[in-house]
Write a protein that holds these residues in place. Structure first.
Motif, PDB file in Angstrom:
ATOM      1  N   SER A  35      43.221  45.915  42.427  1.00  0.00           N
ATOM      2  CA  SER A  35      43.096  44.894  43.529  1.00  0.00           C
ATOM      3  C   SER A  35      43.806  43.562  43.076  1.00  0.00           C
ATOM      4  N   LEU A  36      43.853  42.439  43.986  1.00  0.00           N
ATOM      5  CA  LEU A  36      44.507  41.229  43.506  1.00  0.00           C
ATOM      6  C   LEU A  36      43.580  40.617  42.629  1.00  0.00           C
ATOM      7  N   CYS A  37      42.450  40.969  42.283  1.00  0.00           N
ATOM      8  CA  CYS A  37      41.603  40.514  41.269  1.00  0.00           C
ATOM      9  C   CYS A  37      41.979  41.106  40.046  1.00  0.00           C
ATOM     10  N   HIS A 120      37.966  39.012  49.509  1.00  0.00           N
ATOM     11  CA  HIS A 120      37.891  39.956  49.021  1.00  0.00           C
ATOM     12  C   HIS A 120      38.243  41.344  49.721  1.00  0.00           C
ATOM     13  N   ASP A 123      41.877  41.318  49.040  1.00  0.00           N
ATOM     14  CA  ASP A 123      42.117  41.799  47.545  1.00  0.00           C
ATOM     15  C   ASP A 123      42.140  43.118  47.718  1.00  0.00           C
ATOM     16  N   ARG A 193      44.826  33.639  44.478  1.00  0.00           N
ATOM     17  CA  ARG A 193      45.696  34.618  44.451  1.00  0.00           C
ATOM     18  C   ARG A 193      47.058  34.274  44.227  1.00  0.00           C
TER      19      ARG A 193
END
Length: 214
Positions: A35-37, A120, A123, A193
């Protein structure tokens, strides 16, 4: 009548359900997509979203203490542990089950659940190449909450000298070379992000990217 614990709860519930609908379409291998996390898979992010209506304040504080005060590390560990226990189908059922629950973790703001689901959701959706629009009417109050908030690293201070301009609604933050994008894109930048994930444009983009990297 008491104030709701979760601001804009009907809208938050709708966004949670929209994300669940998108996740219903995933193939088995897509659950392990980064994910972007950083360090979180799509499965991990979903597990985190189900925790927001289930974890106790005492449990959260204990995890942070065990992580020596590192909130992000504690949350990442909790998400991974939950993802290891529950398969995606179970987590999706949990997300839908509590989508409209007026509950949030102690010490958090009524606006944090809105920020949580909007950010999220992206994300998850963007690395998968899926489209899940962020309504400007929701992105703006989320931005206003995040913009000067110490919990989110005070984006107004971190991006001082840059002017963030929403192209799909009347929202502007800061002053200087412009960083332009939809309000949802600006919300992603404000929550750390990368620029590459947002599609923003303008003469201030390079500087914004450098500040996020640092």
């Amino acid at each position: 009548m008491s104030e709701p614990r979760v601001a804009m709860l009907p809208e938050v519930a709708a966004q949670r359900r929209a994300l669940a609908d998108l996740l219903d379409t995933l193939h088995r291998d897509e659950w392990e997509t980064p994910s972007l996390c950083p360090g979180w898979t799509v499965h991990d992010v979903l597990a985190h979203l189900t925790l927001s209506t289930r974890q106790s304040t005492a449990g959260m504080v204990l995890r942070i203490l065990r992580a020596r005060g590192d909130f992000d590390w504690a949350e990442a560990r909790a998400a991974r542990e939950r993802a290891a226990v529950y398969p995606p189908a179970t987590l999706l059922a949990q997300l839908r089950e509590t989508a409209a629950l007026d509950r949030r973790v102690g010490m958090s703001s009524p606006w944090d659940p809105l920020v949580d689901v909007l950010v999220h959701s992206q994300d998850i959706a963007r690395p998968l190449g899926r489209r899940l629009p962020t309504p400007p009417a929701l992105a703006v109050p989320a931005l206003q909450h995040v913009w000067s908030n110490v919990f989110y690293g005070r984006p107004a201070r971190r991006m001082s000298g840059l002017r963030f301009v929403a192209t799909d609604t009347a929202w502007v933050g800061g002053d200087g070379p412009e960083v332009c994008g939809r309000a949802g894109d600006l919300l992603l930048l404000a929550t750390g992000r990368p620029v590459s994930a947002s599609g923003v444009t303008g003469p201030g983009v390079g500087e914004a990217a450098a500040r996020l990297r640092s």
